[in-house]
Structure formats: structure tokens, C-alpha cells
Design a protein around this motif. Structure first.
Motif, PDB file in Angstrom:
ATOM      1  N   ALA A  45      11.899  -4.791  -3.167  1.00  0.00           N
ATOM      2  CA  ALA A  45      12.218  -5.395  -1.716  1.00  0.00           C
ATOM      3  C   ALA A  45      11.421  -6.376  -1.198  1.00  0.00           C
ATOM      4  N   VAL A  46      10.240  -6.363  -1.638  1.00  0.00           N
ATOM      5  CA  VAL A  46       9.138  -7.223  -1.498  1.00  0.00           C
ATOM      6  C   VAL A  46       9.220  -8.515  -2.106  1.00  0.00           C
ATOM      7  N   ASP A  47       9.626  -8.354  -3.382  1.00  0.00           N
ATOM      8  CA  ASP A  47       9.709  -9.346  -4.384  1.00  0.00           C
ATOM      9  C   ASP A  47      10.999 -10.226  -3.777  1.00  0.00           C
ATOM     10  N   LYS A  48      12.107  -9.462  -3.411  1.00  0.00           N
ATOM     11  CA  LYS A  48      13.331 -10.316  -2.801  1.00  0.00           C
ATOM     12  C   LYS A  48      12.850 -11.014  -1.573  1.00  0.00           C
ATOM     13  N   SER A  49      11.768 -10.430  -0.818  1.00  0.00           N
ATOM     14  CA  SER A  49      11.561 -11.159   0.491  1.00  0.00           C
ATOM     15  C   SER A  49      10.751 -12.555   0.100  1.00  0.00           C
ATOM     16  N   ILE A  85      15.215  -1.612   0.517  1.00  0.00           N
ATOM     17  CA  ILE A  85      14.797  -0.847  -0.278  1.00  0.00           C
ATOM     18  C   ILE A  85      16.022   0.155  -0.587  1.00  0.00           C
ATOM     19  N   VAL A  86      16.689  -0.220  -1.875  1.00  0.00           N
ATOM     20  CA  VAL A  86      17.833   0.423  -2.140  1.00  0.00           C
ATOM     21  C   VAL A  86      17.518   1.175  -3.520  1.00  0.00           C
ATOM     22  N   ASP A  87      18.617   2.361  -3.513  1.00  0.00           N
ATOM     23  CA  ASP A  87      18.382   2.994  -4.920  1.00  0.00           C
ATOM     24  C   ASP A  87      18.839   2.740  -6.063  1.00  0.00           C
ATOM     25  N   ILE A  88      17.808   2.703  -7.152  1.00  0.00           N
ATOM     26  CA  ILE A  88      18.236   2.020  -8.265  1.00  0.00           C
ATOM     27  C   ILE A  88      18.221   3.004  -9.359  1.00  0.00           C
ATOM     28  N   GLU A  89      18.468   4.276  -9.001  1.00  0.00           N
ATOM     29  CA  GLU A  89      18.642   5.458  -9.997  1.00  0.00           C
ATOM     30  C   GLU A  89      19.279   5.089 -11.172  1.00  0.00           C
ATOM     31  N   SER A 141       0.790  -1.131  -0.093  1.00  0.00           N
ATOM     32  CA  SER A 141      -0.077   0.059  -0.014  1.00  0.00           C
ATOM     33  C   SER A 141       0.939   1.033   0.132  1.00  0.00           C
ATOM     34  N   VAL A 142       2.064   1.032   0.606  1.00  0.00           N
ATOM     35  CA  VAL A 142       3.122   2.326   0.522  1.00  0.00           C
ATOM     36  C   VAL A 142       3.439   2.584  -0.923  1.00  0.00           C
ATOM     37  N   ALA A 143       3.807   1.373  -1.463  1.00  0.00           N
ATOM     38  CA  ALA A 143       4.045   1.406  -2.876  1.00  0.00           C
ATOM     39  C   ALA A 143       3.129   2.025  -3.874  1.00  0.00           C
ATOM     40  N   MET A 144       1.706   1.775  -3.566  1.00  0.00           N
ATOM     41  CA  MET A 144       0.654   2.558  -4.192  1.00  0.00           C
ATOM     42  C   MET A 144       0.738   4.004  -3.722  1.00  0.00           C
ATOM     43  N   LEU A 145       1.034   4.355  -2.594  1.00  0.00           N
ATOM     44  CA  LEU A 145       0.965   5.761  -2.059  1.00  0.00           C
ATOM     45  C   LEU A 145       2.013   6.547  -2.736  1.00  0.00           C
ATOM     46  N   LEU A 146       3.220   5.789  -3.085  1.00  0.00           N
ATOM     47  CA  LEU A 146       4.506   6.532  -3.705  1.00  0.00           C
ATOM     48  C   LEU A 146       4.003   6.749  -5.199  1.00  0.00           C
ATOM     49  N   GLU A 147       3.439   5.528  -5.770  1.00  0.00           N
ATOM     50  CA  GLU A 147       3.206   5.726  -7.310  1.00  0.00           C
ATOM     51  C   GLU A 147       2.091   6.971  -7.377  1.00  0.00           C
ATOM     52  N   HIS A 148       1.202   7.104  -6.451  1.00  0.00           N
ATOM     53  CA  HIS A 148       0.271   8.039  -6.400  1.00  0.00           C
ATOM     54  C   HIS A 148       1.011   9.484  -6.606  1.00  0.00           C
ATOM     55  N   PHE A 149       2.011   9.639  -5.848  1.00  0.00           N
ATOM     56  CA  PHE A 149       2.566  10.920  -5.825  1.00  0.00           C
ATOM     57  C   PHE A 149       3.649  11.226  -6.948  1.00  0.00           C
ATOM     58  N   GLY A 150       3.716  10.164  -7.864  1.00  0.00           N
ATOM     59  CA  GLY A 150       4.649  10.213  -8.897  1.00  0.00           C
ATOM     60  C   GLY A 150       6.051   9.578  -8.509  1.00  0.00           C
ATOM     61  N   LEU A 151       6.277   9.205  -7.549  1.00  0.00           N
ATOM     62  CA  LEU A 151       7.467   8.644  -6.862  1.00  0.00           C
ATOM     63  C   LEU A 151       7.637   7.274  -7.475  1.00  0.00           C
ATOM     64  N   ALA A 152       7.806   7.063  -8.720  1.00  0.00           N
ATOM     65  CA  ALA A 152       7.986   5.752  -9.376  1.00  0.00           C
ATOM     66  C   ALA A 152       8.950   5.014  -9.036  1.00  0.00           C
ATOM     67  N   GLU A 153      10.221   5.705  -8.958  1.00  0.00           N
ATOM     68  CA  GLU A 153      11.305   4.804  -8.769  1.00  0.00           C
ATOM     69  C   GLU A 153      11.500   4.368  -7.164  1.00  0.00           C
ATOM     70  N   GLU A 154      10.890   5.009  -6.194  1.00  0.00           N
ATOM     71  CA  GLU A 154      10.624   4.788  -4.744  1.00  0.00           C
ATOM     72  C   GLU A 154       9.701   3.717  -4.640  1.00  0.00           C
ATOM     73  N   ALA A 155       8.635   3.758  -5.516  1.00  0.00           N
ATOM     74  CA  ALA A 155       7.632   2.612  -5.405  1.00  0.00           C
ATOM     75  C   ALA A 155       8.179   1.084  -5.977  1.00  0.00           C
ATOM     76  N   TRP A 156       9.139   1.600  -6.978  1.00  0.00           N
ATOM     77  CA  TRP A 156       9.617   0.277  -7.497  1.00  0.00           C
ATOM     78  C   TRP A 156      10.603  -0.281  -6.585  1.00  0.00           C
ATOM     79  N   ALA A 157      11.451   0.581  -6.088  1.00  0.00           N
ATOM     80  CA  ALA A 157      12.306   0.113  -4.894  1.00  0.00           C
ATOM     81  C   ALA A 157      11.622  -0.860  -3.757  1.00  0.00           C
ATOM     82  N   VAL A 158      10.367  -0.339  -3.446  1.00  0.00           N
ATOM     83  CA  VAL A 158       9.378  -0.902  -2.380  1.00  0.00           C
ATOM     84  C   VAL A 158       9.172  -2.331  -3.048  1.00  0.00           C
ATOM     85  N   LYS A 159       8.639  -2.268  -4.152  1.00  0.00           N
ATOM     86  CA  LYS A 159       8.342  -3.457  -4.560  1.00  0.00           C
ATOM     87  C   LYS A 159       9.264  -4.715  -4.930  1.00  0.00           C
TER      88      LYS A 159
END
Ligand SMILES: NC(=O)C1=CN([C@@H]2O[C@H](COP(=O)(O)OP(=O)(O)OC[C@H]3O[C@@H](n4cnc5c(N)ncnc54)[C@H](O)[C@@H]3O)[C@@H](O)[C@H]2O)C=CC1
Ligand SMILES: CC(C)CC(=O)C(=O)O
Ligand SMILES: [Mg+2]
Length: 372
Positions: A317-321, A350-354, A297-315
Motif C-alpha cells: 500500500a505504501v508502494d502504491k501511494s 491494505i488489501v488481502d493478498i492471501e 514501522s508498523v510493517a516492521m512490527l508485523l514482520e517481527h511477530f511473523g505476520l509476513a503477509e500483513e507486513a507485505w500488504a502494508v508495504k
């Protein structure tokens, strides 16, 4: 970016899963140099105990003054088991949705390759499932007039929809379909309900403005069957409030646990993000609730505010777990990991994938952006 985020932990496992979501937001702050201002407020049964009401004025004001609300869950067996209770935790969530004008609830449903054997459904049926439910959230039977005769022997709940309530979410759903597999399925009960016939009429008309999107219709009883018989046929499902509530819990069986399903509730001015599950009171304080729905839901929040890279980093990290098996007992009954450890693992990853930003071809399995 600075965002004011209202935290509403609520009841049961709500506080436990929300705490993991906040860990992830703090990791995003540190890693991506964003700034989140958190303020917490009571809602649900805990708020009834403190103030006599499930949505205190101060909580509502905080939500209205915030950029987003991150919600845990509400509900307590004390009220579930008392049909005569006049004040109930769920009223707090319904009132909040209404007051914030959150008319569209967006619930992605996915199968994750490493979890295919966690579902009771056959792998070949669920593998590749990727659809999203657009559930109308502030109308219909949950908000219609309620009546109980003086003898307490006859009760009714009115299901009412206006053209405007239908069209505003229909436009969002068509736009989402345009960016996905270009298919929209309206789920209704138009063979019986007048309100469903209005939905069909309004959605059919709006569909003319989206000629690239194939529109079809399913009665909700058949839809309940099709979702588990052949979930891959769906892209965007549009439906009214109660049907969406029911079929989304059903859809969670595809992913392997309801503890994985996130949601965004959006309106003209406000947005709220929450897992689709409830307060799971049996698990309260046991450190076993899956925090991933809350974290996604945090990833969706970040996407909502245009923070696509941040959302992707959260997803990611979830994928990794999930791929490493760092999961709660709902996904592995022999798991050694609790809610907190899973949250720690995800936040830590959650790492920077810039410089390595390959959102479209990166091999992670949590779907594309769902917020339009
Ligand atoms: N948005 C909300 O706050 C919602 C609140 N509720 C309230 O929650 C309370 C409990 O309702 P239930 O019908 O039992 O639904 P629930 O969603 O809380 O739990 C149903 C089942 O789903 C599984 N589950 C739920 N969350 C999980 C998690 N994070 N990790 C692993 N497994 C999980 C458990 O097996 C649980 O027995 C009620 O008071 C209800 O009104 C129900 C749905 C949504
Ligand atoms: C209070 C309920 C309507 C919450 C719920 O079940 C949901 O939104 O999924
Ligand atoms: Mg529900």
C-alpha cells in the motif's frame, strides 16, 4: 493473533504520524482478522508537562506489559534551546530503550525507483541502494557518565562498551547479513578510540562463526563519505550508538526524505517501532509531516511477530501511494496531500493478498523482510 500495543505519540508531529500508523493497523485487523489492543500513554515533553517526568512510571509499566511499543517522536524547542534544563524529553526515550533492553536498532535504507529524483544525489549513484544499519542502542556515549565541573566550563560524556554489549548485537547483524547479500561492514573509529578497538576485536572473533559473511571495516569519517558516494556497496552496517544515529540520518538523503525511514528496536523481551526522525516541531499541527516512516514501522512490527503477509500488504500500500504520487510536500512541493490523506490512502489500500502471495517476486520496491 492478539497483540497488546502501547501507543506513545509524544511531541511535535509524533501524534500526527502515529495516528496514520494506527489507521493502518486497524486496516490490518479488519482485512486479516487480527486483533490489536491499543493503550496510549504520555512520553517526552508532553509527559514532563503533565507529570514532571519524560517517562512516567505508568508509561513504562504499560510498555513492559505490552507485546510491542509504537512510538511517535519526542522533543520540543523549549528544551532544545535551554542548555540548563535538567529534565529533558529525550531522557524519556533513552530511559525507555534502556529499561526495555532494546539493544539493537534496525534501520533499513532503500532507494525507491519513483523517488530517485527527490534525492540531491545522482540517480545512478543511489539507484538500487538496499542496506540496513544495525545500531547499538543502549550503550556508548549516550549512556556514559556525564560530568560538568562546578564552574560549568568543562564537560565530558563517557563512551563505554563491554564485550557482551558488542557481541549480542553483532550476532544479530551477522545473522541478518547471512539472509541478505552476505556482507557486514563494521563502522568505527578504531584508529583513535579504545572502545572502537574493542568493537573490532569482538566482531572479528564472532565473524569466524559466520564464514559465509564477508566482514570489512570502515572508519566512521570515511563511512559518512562512502554512504553518499557509493551506497550500493553496503549490505549490513554494524555500528555503535552515536555513529549509527548520525549515519542513519545521512542515509535518509538517499531515499529522498527522512520521513520515509522506519526502525525496529529489539531486545531479549521487548520491541519498539518508530520512525528514525524526530518531532519536527516546525510542522506540528500543519498536516504536512510524512507518515510513511511511521507506517513502515508498523510493517516492521508485523514482520517481527511473523505476520509476513500483513507486513507485505502494508508495504504494498505504501508502494502504491509512492507510485501514484499520493505523497506529502517533502516528496512533492506542489502536493495537494496532507499527512492524514496519505495515511487514509495507504490504510484504504491494505488489501488481502492471501491467494496472490508472491512475496519474493512481486514487483514492489520496499525491500525484503528486514527483521530476522
Ligand atoms: N526518536 C525521536 O523521538 C527523536 C527526537 N528528536 C528530537 O526532535 C526534535 C527536532 O530535532 P531535529 O534535529 O529538528 O530533527 P527532526 O528529525 O525532527 O527534523 C529534521 C528535519 O527532517 C525533516 N523531517 C523530519 N521528520 C519529517 C517527516 N515526518 N516528514 C517530512 N520531513 C521530516 C524536516 O525537514 C526537519 O526539519 C529535537 O527536540 C530532537 O531532540 C530527534 C531525533 C529523534
Ligand atoms: C534522543 C535521540 C538519541 C534520538 C535519536 O536521534 C535517534 O534515536 O535517532
Ligand atoms: Mg537520530
Amino acid at each position: 493473533m492478539t497483540l497488546k500495543i502501547a501507543l506513545l505519540p509524544g511531541d511535535g508531529v509524533g501524534p500526527e504520524v502515529l495516528a496514520q500508523a494506527v489507521k493502518c493497523l486497524k486496516a490490518v485487523e479488519e482485512t486479516f482478522n487480527q486483533h490489536f489492543i491499543f493503550k496510549e500513554a504520555p512520553v517526552g515533553a508532553i509527559a514532563i508537562e503533565k507529570t514532571g517526568t519524560p517517562l512516567p512510571d505508568a508509561t513504562l509499566t504499560l510498555c513492559k506489559e505490552s507485546d510491542a511499543v509504537l512510538f511517535g517522536a519526542i522533543g520540543d524547542p523549549k528544551y532544545d534551546n535551554d542548555p540548563d534544563a535538567k529534565v529533558r524529553p529525550e531522557q524519556g526515550l533513552l530511559q525507555l530503550r534502556k529499561e526495555l533492553g532494546l539493544f539493537a536498532n534496525i534501520r533499513p535504507v532503500l532507494s525507491h525507483p519513483t523517488l530517485l529524483d527527490k534525492s540531491p544525489l545522482k540517480k545512478k549513484v543511489i539507484n538500487g541502494t538496499d542496506f540496513v544499519i544495525y545500531r547499538e542502542l543502549t550503550g556508548g556515549i549516550y549512556f556514559g557518565e556525564k560530568k560538568l565541573n562546578p564552574e560549568g566550563t568543562v564537560a565530558s560524556d563517557l563512551c563505554e562498551y563491554s564485550e557482551n554489549e558488542i557481541s549480542r548485537i553483532a550476532h544479530l547483524a551477522f545473522k541478518a547479513a547471512k539472509g541478505r547479500k552476505k556482507k557486514l561492514t563494521l563502522v568505527d573509529k578504531a584508529n583513535v578510540l579504545e572502545s572502537s578497538r574493542l568493537w573490532r576485536k569482538v566482531v572479528t572473533k564472532i565473524g569466524e562463526s559466520y564464514p559465509e559473511v564477508a566482514l570489512d571495516f570502515l572508519f566512521v569519517d570515511n563511512a559518512a563519505m562512502q554512504i553518499i558516494l557509493n551506497p550500493k556497496q553496503f549490505d549490513v552496517i554494524l555500528t555503535e550508538n552515536m555513529f549509527g544515529d548520525i549515519i542513519s540520518d545521512e542515509g535518509s538523503v538517499i531515499g529522498g526524505s527522512i520521513g520515509l525511514l522506519a526502525s525496529a528496536s529489539v531486545g531479549e523481551e521487548n520491541a519498539l517501532f518508530e520512525p528514525i526522525h524526530g518531532s519536527y516541531p516546525q510542522a506540528k499541527g500543519k498536516d504536512i509531516a510524512n507518515p510513511i516512516a511511521s507506517i513502515l514501522s508498523v510493517a516492521m512490527l508485523l514482520e517481527h511477530f511473523g505476520l509476513a503477509e500483513e507486513a507485505w500488504a502494508v508495504k504494498k500500500a505504501v508502494d502504491k501511494s509512492l507510485k501514484k504520487g499520493i505523497v506529502t510536500p517533502d516528496l512533492n512541493e506542489n502536493s495537494q496531500y496532507g499527512t492524514n490523506q496519505v495515511g487514509d490512502f495507504i490504510a484504504h489500500n491494505i488489501v488481502d493478498i492471501e491467494d496472490d502471495f508472491r512475496m519474493n517476486d512481486e514487483n514492489i520496491d520496499l525491500g525484503k523482510s528486514t527483521i530476522i
